[in-house]
Design an enzyme around this catalytic site. Structure first.
Site, PDB file in Angstrom:
ATOM      1  CG  ASP A 149      29.257  16.238   5.241  1.00 56.27           C
ATOM      2  OD1 ASP A 149      27.961  16.406   4.995  1.00 56.27           O
ATOM      3  OD2 ASP A 149      29.997  16.219   6.919  1.00 56.27           O
ATOM      4  CG  HIS A 205      25.263  19.664   3.900  1.00 61.74           C
ATOM      5  ND1 HIS A 205      26.354  20.418   3.048  1.00 61.74           N
ATOM      6  CD2 HIS A 205      24.677  18.879   4.455  1.00 61.74           C
ATOM      7  CE1 HIS A 205      27.201  19.405   4.235  1.00 61.74           C
ATOM      8  NE2 HIS A 205      26.259  18.583   4.779  1.00 61.74           N
ATOM      9  CG  ASP A 236      27.876  23.564   3.107  1.00 59.32           C
ATOM     10  OD1 ASP A 236      26.702  22.989   2.625  1.00 59.32           O
ATOM     11  OD2 ASP A 236      28.395  23.940   3.874  1.00 59.32           O
ATOM     12  CG  HIS A 288      34.386  16.665   7.610  1.00 56.74           C
ATOM     13  ND1 HIS A 288      34.262  18.441   8.531  1.00 56.74           N
ATOM     14  CD2 HIS A 288      33.060  17.140   7.113  1.00 56.74           C
ATOM     15  CE1 HIS A 288      32.474  18.650   8.597  1.00 56.74           C
ATOM     16  NE2 HIS A 288      31.517  17.879   7.555  1.00 56.74           N
ATOM     17  CD  GLU A 292      25.058  20.495   8.296  1.00 54.40           C
ATOM     18  OE1 GLU A 292      25.215  19.609   8.896  1.00 54.40           O
ATOM     19  OE2 GLU A 292      26.428  20.447   7.236  1.00 54.40           O
ATOM     20  CD  GLU A 293      30.170  20.499   6.583  1.00 50.37           C
ATOM     21  OE1 GLU A 293      30.321  20.256   7.284  1.00 50.37           O
ATOM     22  OE2 GLU A 293      29.215  19.235   5.791  1.00 50.37           O
ATOM     23  CG  ASP A 297      24.131  16.190   6.293  1.00 49.17           C
ATOM     24  OD1 ASP A 297      25.054  15.452   5.907  1.00 49.17           O
ATOM     25  OD2 ASP A 297      24.188  16.749   7.307  1.00 49.17           O
TER      26      ASP A 297
END
Ligand SMILES: [Zn+2]
Length: 440
Positions: A170, A107, A109, A409, A203-204, A226
């Protein structure tokens, strides 16, 4: 849990490793191209947004998607397109008749809960093992004494942000691994399966596959890139519900409320207070233990709403967690004859384990590809979901593989170039292995 590289004797009879930090010669040969891509991708702001009415949730995600379209075309892939919902699809044609079509998915994002604009990546070459103080915010320190995975990476080339943003490994480590792998494979004469590439958005914010057209994608199965630590392969996610408990009371002016007012907020607070704490809570559970977790309240005296999520790896137990909430609401709201409640239960995703167990070869070939890349596979379970969980449920079996990124994150997110290169090498080996299997 991290995997160690196999003993060097594995390579004793073949090509010796020029640089022992790498899992193998393929990873080493892919590393610098991968790093160049990774640094370029993380500099593009692609944060997805919560509560956005649009799809994708933020337009800027598509900036990276367009860069990837151009890059995949320049590499020479077929059918490269930015689909209408915003996914990049592309094809690396195979060379073996009858081989399956293998999906590789990542992904674009990054997470909305940590600053992600203006990422300035820093490469710490041959990190000597001292704590890394990030220059943009000196309170952000990566200290190997409290980051065991970091402690095992002395000597590696590490990438961090400057401490004011996340890094975005990520999942740009996953994107870079896939692009690097296909750029290698187009010039590799070894037999290979057809690979279908997808780079998703959002995705997030839990919407990575909302508009994913499985038929247009056309893969027989897929792998998301991922995951995190080197060698990890994830086949088990939570099964997940979102619950919405709405309590109706009776709103009356407080001046004349005696004997008439029923305060929905107080009833709701009683329900929250009665939820289990020492168990069944994310803050007191780990491994395969599930939970119910209140995460949002809104309301007035006359009506109040509590949102919760329920999670478990076991579907039957997940139902029991929902029953806990229903029982408490029935008991607490039921004490007040003029109050009532509704409980809406919405499924979010299902544990992919059951479906993947029916296709063991998909995981076996991934394990073999990881080994061929020079890494010992490690099975881990996810206390959460992945795009792969939803795709598996929709009929595309999709386990999750490592990317080499860590501490996602957060402002202290980091990635090892050597581990990311092992992920790229794993993608190469996967596509080759599926080709080889169909020849024999
Ligand atoms: Zn991710």
């Amino acid at each position: 849990m991290t995997a160690s590289r196999p003993p060097s004797s594995c390579f004793a009879d073949s090509r010796p490793l020029a640089d022992a930090r790498y899992a193998g010669p393929l990873a080493e040969s892919l590393a610098e191209g991968l790093l160049e891509r990774f640094l370029r991708y993380v500099a593009v702001d692609t944060q997805s947004a919560l509560d956005s009415p649009t799809y994708p949730s933020s337009e800027m995600q598509l900036e990276l998607s367009r860069i990837l379209v151009d890059e995949l075309r320049a590499i020479g892939l077929d059918d490269v397109e930015l689909t209408e919902p915003g996914y990049v699809f592309a094809t690396l044609p195979g060379t073996v008749d009858g081989a399956p079509t293998v999906g590789l998915i990542a992904h674009v994002d990054t997470a909305p809960d940590t600053p992600g604009t203006g990422v300035r990546p820093i490469v710490h070459r041959a990190w000597a093992g001292e704590p890394i103080r990030l220059p943009g915010d000196p309170t952000q320190v990566l200290d190997p004494s409290d980051l065991p995975a970091l402690d095992e990476r002395v000597g590696h080339d590490l990438v961090t942000s400057d401490g004011t943003t996340l890094l975005g490994a990520d999942d740009k480590a996953g994107v870079a691994a896939i692009v690097t792998a296909v750029a290698h494979l187009v010039h590799d004469d070894a037999p290979r399966a057809t690979a279908r590439i997808a780079f998703t958005v959002d995705e997030e914010v839990g919407k990575g596959t909302d508009h994913f057209d499985l038929e247009a994608f056309g893969a027989d199965f897929a792998y998301t890139l991922d995951g995190s630590g080197i060698g990890e392969i994830e086949t088990e996610t939570f099964s997940a519900y979102q619950l919405k408990l709405t309590i109706k009371g009776v709103g009356v002016h407080p001046g004349t409320a005696k004997g008439r007012l029923v305060n929905a907020l107080k009833l709701l607070a009683d329900v929250v207070a009665a939820l289990p704490r020492d168990a069944l809570s994310p803050e007191t559970t780990e491994g395969r233990e599930g939970y119910v977790h209140p995460f949002r309240v809104t309301g007035t005296t006359s009506e109040a709403t509590l949102w919760l999520i329920a999670r478990d790896h076991d579907d039957a137990r997940l139902e029991e967690h929902v029953d806990v909430v229903r029982r408490l609401a029935t008991e607490i709201v039921g004490r007040e004859p003029k109050a009532s409640f509704t409980l809406d239960v919405e499924e979010q995703y299902r544990n992919m384990r059951g479906e993947l167990d029916r296709h063991p070869e998909i995981v076996e070939v991934a394990e073999e590809a990881i080994r061929r890349a020079g890494v010992e596979p490690v099975h881990t379970i996810i206390r959460g979901g992945t795009d792969g969980a939803r795709l598996t449920e929709k009929g595309l079996p999709t386990p999750n593989l490592f990317t080499g990124g860590q501490h996602y994150h957060s402002l202290r997110e980091w990635a090892s170039l050597q581990d990311m290169a092992a992920a790229a090498a794993t993608c190469v080996e996967l596509v080759k292995l599926w080709g080889e299997r169909s020849r024999s």
